[in-house]
Design a protein around this motif. Structure first.
Motif, PDB file in Angstrom:
ATOM      1  N   TRP A 211       0.849  -1.192   0.000  1.00  0.00           N
ATOM      2  CA  TRP A 211       0.000   0.000   0.000  1.00  0.00           C
ATOM      3  C   TRP A 211       0.879   1.235   0.000  1.00  0.00           C
ATOM      4  O   TRP A 211       1.949   1.254   0.609  1.00  0.00           O
ATOM      5  CB  TRP A 211      -0.902   0.024   1.227  1.00  0.00           C
ATOM      6  N   LEU A 212       0.402   2.283  -0.686  1.00  0.00           N
ATOM      7  CA  LEU A 212       1.155   3.528  -0.804  1.00  0.00           C
ATOM      8  C   LEU A 212       0.330   4.677  -0.234  1.00  0.00           C
ATOM      9  O   LEU A 212      -0.836   4.861  -0.591  1.00  0.00           O
ATOM     10  CB  LEU A 212       1.489   3.806  -2.276  1.00  0.00           C
ATOM     11  N   ILE A 213       0.931   5.460   0.662  1.00  0.00           N
ATOM     12  CA  ILE A 213       0.297   6.632   1.278  1.00  0.00           C
ATOM     13  C   ILE A 213       1.004   7.874   0.757  1.00  0.00           C
ATOM     14  O   ILE A 213       2.239   7.917   0.732  1.00  0.00           O
ATOM     15  CB  ILE A 213       0.403   6.570   2.814  1.00  0.00           C
ATOM     16  N   THR A 214       0.260   8.908   0.355  1.00  0.00           N
ATOM     17  CA  THR A 214       0.895  10.026  -0.352  1.00  0.00           C
ATOM     18  C   THR A 214       0.629  11.420   0.221  1.00  0.00           C
ATOM     19  O   THR A 214       1.368  12.355  -0.106  1.00  0.00           O
ATOM     20  CB  THR A 214       0.461  10.027  -1.831  1.00  0.00           C
ATOM     21  N   ARG A 215      -0.419  11.626   1.032  1.00  0.00           N
ATOM     22  CA  ARG A 215      -0.683  12.973   1.554  1.00  0.00           C
ATOM     23  C   ARG A 215       0.198  13.268   2.770  1.00  0.00           C
ATOM     24  O   ARG A 215       0.455  12.385   3.584  1.00  0.00           O
ATOM     25  CB  ARG A 215      -2.161  13.112   1.931  1.00  0.00           C
ATOM     26  N   TYR A 216       0.600  14.528   2.911  1.00  0.00           N
ATOM     27  CA  TYR A 216       1.515  14.904   3.986  1.00  0.00           C
ATOM     28  C   TYR A 216       0.977  14.502   5.357  1.00  0.00           C
ATOM     29  O   TYR A 216       1.697  13.897   6.164  1.00  0.00           O
ATOM     30  CB  TYR A 216       1.796  16.410   3.952  1.00  0.00           C
ATOM     31  N   THR A 217      -0.273  14.849   5.648  1.00  0.00           N
ATOM     32  CA  THR A 217      -0.811  14.561   6.978  1.00  0.00           C
ATOM     33  C   THR A 217      -0.826  13.060   7.249  1.00  0.00           C
ATOM     34  O   THR A 217      -0.533  12.620   8.371  1.00  0.00           O
ATOM     35  CB  THR A 217      -2.236  15.128   7.123  1.00  0.00           C
ATOM     36  N   ASP A 218      -1.145  12.260   6.226  1.00  0.00           N
ATOM     37  CA  ASP A 218      -1.171  10.809   6.396  1.00  0.00           C
ATOM     38  C   ASP A 218       0.236  10.241   6.550  1.00  0.00           C
ATOM     39  O   ASP A 218       0.480   9.368   7.383  1.00  0.00           O
ATOM     40  CB  ASP A 218      -1.860  10.150   5.207  1.00  0.00           C
ATOM     41  N   VAL A 219       1.165  10.728   5.722  1.00  0.00           N
ATOM     42  CA  VAL A 219       2.545  10.241   5.783  1.00  0.00           C
ATOM     43  C   VAL A 219       3.157  10.571   7.138  1.00  0.00           C
ATOM     44  O   VAL A 219       3.782   9.725   7.791  1.00  0.00           O
ATOM     45  CB  VAL A 219       3.388  10.850   4.649  1.00  0.00           C
ATOM     46  N   SER A 220       2.965  11.808   7.592  1.00  0.00           N
ATOM     47  CA  SER A 220       3.503  12.221   8.882  1.00  0.00           C
ATOM     48  C   SER A 220       2.930  11.362  10.012  1.00  0.00           C
ATOM     49  O   SER A 220       3.658  10.929  10.928  1.00  0.00           O
ATOM     50  CB  SER A 220       3.189  13.696   9.135  1.00  0.00           C
ATOM     51  N   ALA A 221       1.626  11.092   9.943  1.00  0.00           N
ATOM     52  CA  ALA A 221       0.993  10.246  10.965  1.00  0.00           C
ATOM     53  C   ALA A 221       1.508   8.816  10.893  1.00  0.00           C
ATOM     54  O   ALA A 221       1.750   8.170  11.927  1.00  0.00           O
ATOM     55  CB  ALA A 221      -0.517  10.284  10.804  1.00  0.00           C
ATOM     56  N   ALA A 222       1.684   8.293   9.681  1.00  0.00           N
ATOM     57  CA  ALA A 222       2.138   6.910   9.517  1.00  0.00           C
ATOM     58  C   ALA A 222       3.537   6.705  10.088  1.00  0.00           C
ATOM     59  O   ALA A 222       3.838   5.646  10.649  1.00  0.00           O
ATOM     60  CB  ALA A 222       2.110   6.525   8.040  1.00  0.00           C
ATOM     61  N   LEU A 223       4.394   7.716   9.961  1.00  0.00           N
ATOM     62  CA  LEU A 223       5.757   7.594  10.468  1.00  0.00           C
ATOM     63  C   LEU A 223       5.802   7.486  11.992  1.00  0.00           C
ATOM     64  O   LEU A 223       6.796   7.032  12.559  1.00  0.00           O
ATOM     65  CB  LEU A 223       6.593   8.796  10.011  1.00  0.00           C
ATOM     66  N   LYS A 224       4.703   7.895  12.648  1.00  0.00           N
ATOM     67  CA  LYS A 224       4.647   7.845  14.113  1.00  0.00           C
ATOM     68  C   LYS A 224       3.703   6.763  14.632  1.00  0.00           C
ATOM     69  O   LYS A 224       3.571   6.591  15.839  1.00  0.00           O
ATOM     70  CB  LYS A 224       4.179   9.212  14.645  1.00  0.00           C
ATOM     71  N   GLU A 225       3.055   6.041  13.729  1.00  0.00           N
ATOM     72  CA  GLU A 225       1.996   5.107  14.098  1.00  0.00           C
ATOM     73  C   GLU A 225       2.551   3.804  14.676  1.00  0.00           C
ATOM     74  O   GLU A 225       3.231   3.041  13.977  1.00  0.00           O
ATOM     75  CB  GLU A 225       1.133   4.814  12.864  1.00  0.00           C
TER      76      GLU A 225
END
Length: 431
Positions: A41-55
């Motif tokens: 799966w690929l995530i591309t929006r800034y808010t989602d990417v930033s959240a994913a890096l901390k999830e």
């Protein structure tokens, strides 16, 4: 439906940002086939990417986070002798990640990095002097690559006459995309790992003041790095310690060629260098994708739920060009403020080597603009090619010219007293 190309191709690397414009708008969370032919799966929006890096539900270690069936479906095959490479802090979750990061931080301190400033300046100045004397070089092979590989090799205590072998080995390593690539590279990987094991063994018996010796001495709550952890950490530092900087310098120089007003301004206003390097990191995104993560429970981004047991990639390059975060993201603004780019990732896995990459980039661009007057591209823009690699984004070559130095130009007089990149002993840079 958007057709997702293989993100590891040279064609995609040449201009990944147009695809990301569509994905952010139409499919911000999308299933695709990765370079190893396995789904992800690929995530591309800034808010989602930033959240994913901390999830915390996105784990890094598939051997503890997934069932056997999930690993078989999502995790690329790896030969047994390479398993130690999965023990870096990059591929670990709490509590192992925190223990490893704390141990490495003791050896890779900001002071140790700052102490390298004069040495980096000497190396960069000498390389630029050699280039100016010739007038025409491949900026990637003759400047961008030798600078960080010399620095990290000296930090690790690798002898000067063995550094070119390291460059060849890591180049091959970073070109691996498919299982076939890995199979073809097994002899090279075996030789590289054997060498690093020998380096660690010598430091255990002989001691020293380099980074490997410091890693061996590091201790946290009675815990030290095991042999496999030391091996994987040295490999991580060797590869990550120079490849991001190589791509930053080469791709950043190309970006300045493309926007000559910005290049002229940076030459006139060297005080802009710290913000300019961060902007070039954002703009070129030397690391296009964060390394893979695995869902230990369902996660939802932009209204799309990714089930448990799935592999996920977060696009740092797409996040860095998201107009919801950056005004005019396709413009190179050397004084951009604020600039909360994700070029070094984020969260607990934020790049430990970020200060070194920033320092090397600032010195490299300052020296290039100062010591290579008339610096310009020496090949048609459309002839440039990009490395096929899923995670990283970098050129294969960057032919450049500059005004040739007069015959009396002396490249031997350098700040720090070093006339060539090997003039300082391997251990002196880390004392």
């Amino acid at each position: 439906m958007i057709d997702i190309p293989t993100l590891a191709t040279a064609e995609h690397k040449a201009n990944p940002f147009s695809l990301y414009v569509r994905l952010r708008a139409e499919a911000p969370v999308v299933r695709f086939t990765a370079g190893d032919k396995k789904p992800a799966w690929l995530i591309t929006r800034y808010t989602d990417v930033s959240a994913a890096l901390k999830e915390p539900r996105l784990a890094k270690n598939p051997f503890t986070a997934l069932t056997d069936a999930e690993r078989k479906r999502t995790v690329p095959w790896m030969p047994g002798f390479l398993r130690p490479l999965s023990k870096t802090m990059l591929d670990q979750d709490p509590p192992d990640h925190g223990r490893l990061r704390s141990l490495v931080h003791q050896a890779f301190t900001p002071r140790r990095v700052e102490d390298l400033r004069a040495r980096i300046e000497a190396i960069a100045t000498d390389l630029a002097g050699q280039a100016r004397a010739r007038g025409s070089i491949d900026l990637l092979e003759d400047f961008a690559a030798p600078l960080p590989i010399t620095v990290i090799s000296e930090m690790l205590g690798v002898p000067a006459d063995e550094r070119q072998r390291f460059r060849r080995w890591t180049n091959r390593l970073l070109r691996m995309v498919t299982t076939t690539d890995m199979l073809l590279s097994i002899p090279m990987l075996w030789m590289l790992l054997r060498y690093v094991r020998g380096l660690v063994k010598r430091r255990r018996s002989e001691g020293g003041e380099d980074l490997v010796a410091a890693l061996i001495r590091a201790e946290e709550s009675g815990s030290q790095l095991s042999d496999d952890e030391l091996l994987s950490m040295v490999m991580l530092l060797l590869i990550a310690g120079h490849e991001t900087t190589v791509n930053l310098i080469a791709s950043g120089t190309l970006a300045l060629f493309d926007q000559p007003e910005a290049m002229e301004r940076l030459a006139r206003e060297p005080a802009l260098m710290p913000s300019a390097v961060d902007e070039l990191l954002r703009f070129t995104s030397p690391v296009e994708l964060g390394t893979e993560r695995y869902t230990t429970a369902p996660v939802t981004y932009s209204g799309h739920t990714i089930p448990r047991g799935q592999r996920v990639f977060a696009s740092l390059a797409s996040a860095n060009h998201d107009p919801d975060m950056f005004a005019g993201p396709e413009q190179l603004k050397l004084d951009r403020e604020p600039n909360r780019h994700l070029a070094f990732g984020g969260g607990p896995h934020y790049c430990l080597g970020a200060p070194l990459t920033r320092l090397e980039g600032q010195i490299a661009f300052r020296v290039l603009l100062r010591d290579m007057p008339g610096l310009r591209l020496a090949a048609p823009r459309g002839s440039l090619r990009w490395k096929p690699n899923q995670i990283l984004r970098g050129l294969t070559a960057l032919p450049v010219r500059c005004d040739v130095a007069p015959k009396h130009f002396d490249s031997g007089h350098r700040p720090g007293g070093a006339a060539d990149p090997s003039a300082v002993s391997p251990t002196s840079a880390s004392q």
